[in-house]
Design an enzyme around this catalytic site. Structure first.
Site, PDB file in Angstrom:
ATOM      1  N   CYS A  48       0.877  -1.180   0.000  1.00  0.00           N
ATOM      2  CA  CYS A  48       0.000   0.000   0.000  1.00  0.00           C
ATOM      3  C   CYS A  48       0.909   1.222   0.000  1.00  0.00           C
ATOM      4  CB  CYS A  48      -0.917  -0.018   1.211  1.00  0.00           C
ATOM      5  SG  CYS A  48      -1.737  -1.608   1.510  1.00  0.00           S
ATOM      6  N   CYS A  65      -1.309   3.880  11.227  1.00  0.00           N
ATOM      7  CA  CYS A  65      -1.176   5.218  11.822  1.00  0.00           C
ATOM      8  C   CYS A  65      -2.301   5.461  12.808  1.00  0.00           C
ATOM      9  CB  CYS A  65      -1.195   6.293  10.739  1.00  0.00           C
ATOM     10  SG  CYS A  65       0.151   6.191   9.571  1.00  0.00           S
TER      11      CYS A  65
END
Length: 436
Positions: A232, A358
């Site tokens: 990704c 994140c």
């Protein structure tokens, strides 16, 4: 070590290493995947290269529904750590960025300016002294050619034709590439270096990113001549960090979203020389299918998974957008698990997979890892505490977190001994936002 290695945080990674079971691969999985919060250069006016600007507090208010949701979830999962993490998330002025140098461009002037302004290197300065002594970059002859064919373009399909797509490890030296050296500079105060200016015909000298974004790359431990997949990849910060760390035989940067694919290709074209065209390629396939199409192909796979990016979501444009994101949040762990499973299928026996996000959410971190491990008993999780947390504890606040919000073992920022469950540490390391 776990065949998946992972660290969590607003920047987290996960690492797995597969056991030697005959029919299945063995992998290490480090994790830190999700849309990176990368501060990339914009088209607005830039400060002179010798001027460091103090970040101005953004005049934005947090999205109340998102903040309320975080309060409810993280006060339970993080206990006493949530108060300090919350304060940092609510104070954009305190967000810290790193300056990663580009070894394919002239960086000496940048290094001297950074040091004069009080920046210091995050990692061991293996080549910094050489740069300063010589008064010039180790590589200055690379020129950036503005042509779309610098990377293999394919918005919809991508496939390899056996081993012909990448050179052998022995051909590395023939490119006369500069010695790999991942150099990132940070500042003790909330100062931000100006975005790199575009220089026609030349590669950009440095890349701005949150320094914690480098942790998954460090956990991945890419070596020269290896085949690597950045599953990704957009916007490309970790791919660039990989190329600063080593010269792989192949780095496939995958991004299925057309807009982010364009962003990724422009980033790579701005930082990597034309001589790497055959080694660094961009694909646009659904990451969930890579396990079937590229089974046992890669030595290392990075899954910096799409996630509920806490820092971005907290400043959603309005309450309606915030509510919509929170509704979508519940569906993310399913996608993340699918991507991680695909990565474990795509890595060769004995290879390494790193998973990262994140977000602070245990549902997108530890819970995802546990779910995948149940389906991949051959994957062996690695404990990254000795490898990552202890050496870098001066710069980051690490925590080992129990999965599923078990409150009998609260997360702690204190150094952890062998008496602490290694199982929880092997499920991942959380990097908790802290002031300074």
């Amino acid at each position: 070590m776990f065949s998946m290695k992972h660290l969590y945080s607003p920047w987290r990674r996960l690492c797995f290493k597969t056991k030697k079971l005959p029919p299945t691969p063995r992998w290490m999985c480090n994790s830190n995947k999700s849309p990176d919060v990368v501060s990339q250069g914009t088209d607005q006016k830039r400060a002179p290269i010798n001027q460091v600007t103090k970040r101005h507090k953004q005049q934005r208010s947090p999205c109340q529904p998102v903040l309320d949701h975080f309060e409810q979830q993280y006060s339970k999962e993080l206990a006493d750590l949530w108060a300090s993490a919350r304060a940092v998330l609510l104070d954009p002025h305190s967000w810290q960025y790193g300056v990663m140098l580009n070894r394919f461009s002239t960086v000496t002037d940048i290094t001297q300016v950074l040091l004069s302004q009080g920046f210091f290197t995050l990692l061991p300065p293996t080549d910094v002294s050489v740069l300063l002594k010589n008064g010039s970059s180790m590589v200055s002859g690379y020129k950036y050619h503005e042509q779309k064919d610098i990377l293999l373009p394919s918005h919809h399909t991508f496939s390899y034709s056996g081993e012909d797509v990448h050179p052998s490890p022995d051909s590395t030296s023939s490119l006369s590439l500069p010695h790999p050296s991942l150099q990132c500079y940070i500042h003790p105060s909330p100062l931000r270096f100006p975005s790199p200016a575009h220089r026609p015909g030349q590669l950009k000298q440095y890349y701005l990113l949150n320094a914690a974004s480098l942790l998954p790359v460090l956990a991945l431990q890419v070596k020269d001549g290896q085949k690597v997949l950045d599953l990704c990849s957009a916007p490309g910060g970790k791919a660039l960090a990989i190329m600063q760390s080593a010269t792989p035989a192949l780095l496939c940067c995958n991004e299925p979203d057309p807009h982010r694919w364009d962003w990724l290709t422009k980033t790579l074209e701005s930082y990597l020389p034309h001589s790497l065209n055959s080694r660094v390629i961009v694909s646009a396939q659904d990451g969930r299918s890579v396990g079937a199409s590229e089974a046992d192909f890669y030595d290392k796979v990075l899954v910096d998974a799409p996630c509920s990016n806490d820092r971005s979501w907290l400043y959603s444009g309005n309450s309606q957008q915030g509510e919509q994101r929170l509704q979508n949040r519940a569906r993310l762990p399913v996608l993340q698990a699918q991507l991680l499973k695909a990565a474990l299928s795509a890595v060769r026996p004995g290879g390494t997979v790193v998973y990262s996000t994140c977000t602070l959410s245990s549902l997108e971190n530890y819970a995802v890892v546990e779910t995948v491990l149940n389906d991949f008993p051959e994957a062996e999780p690695e404990d990254l505490w000795e490898e990552i947390a202890i050496p870098l504890s001066k710069y980051f606040a690490f925590s080992s977190h129990p999965s599923h919000g078990q409150t009998h073992h609260q997360p702690s920022l204190q150094p952890q001994s062998s008496t602490v469950s290694s199982y929880h540490r092997r499920l991942g390391i959380l990097v908790v936002p802290q002031h300074d």
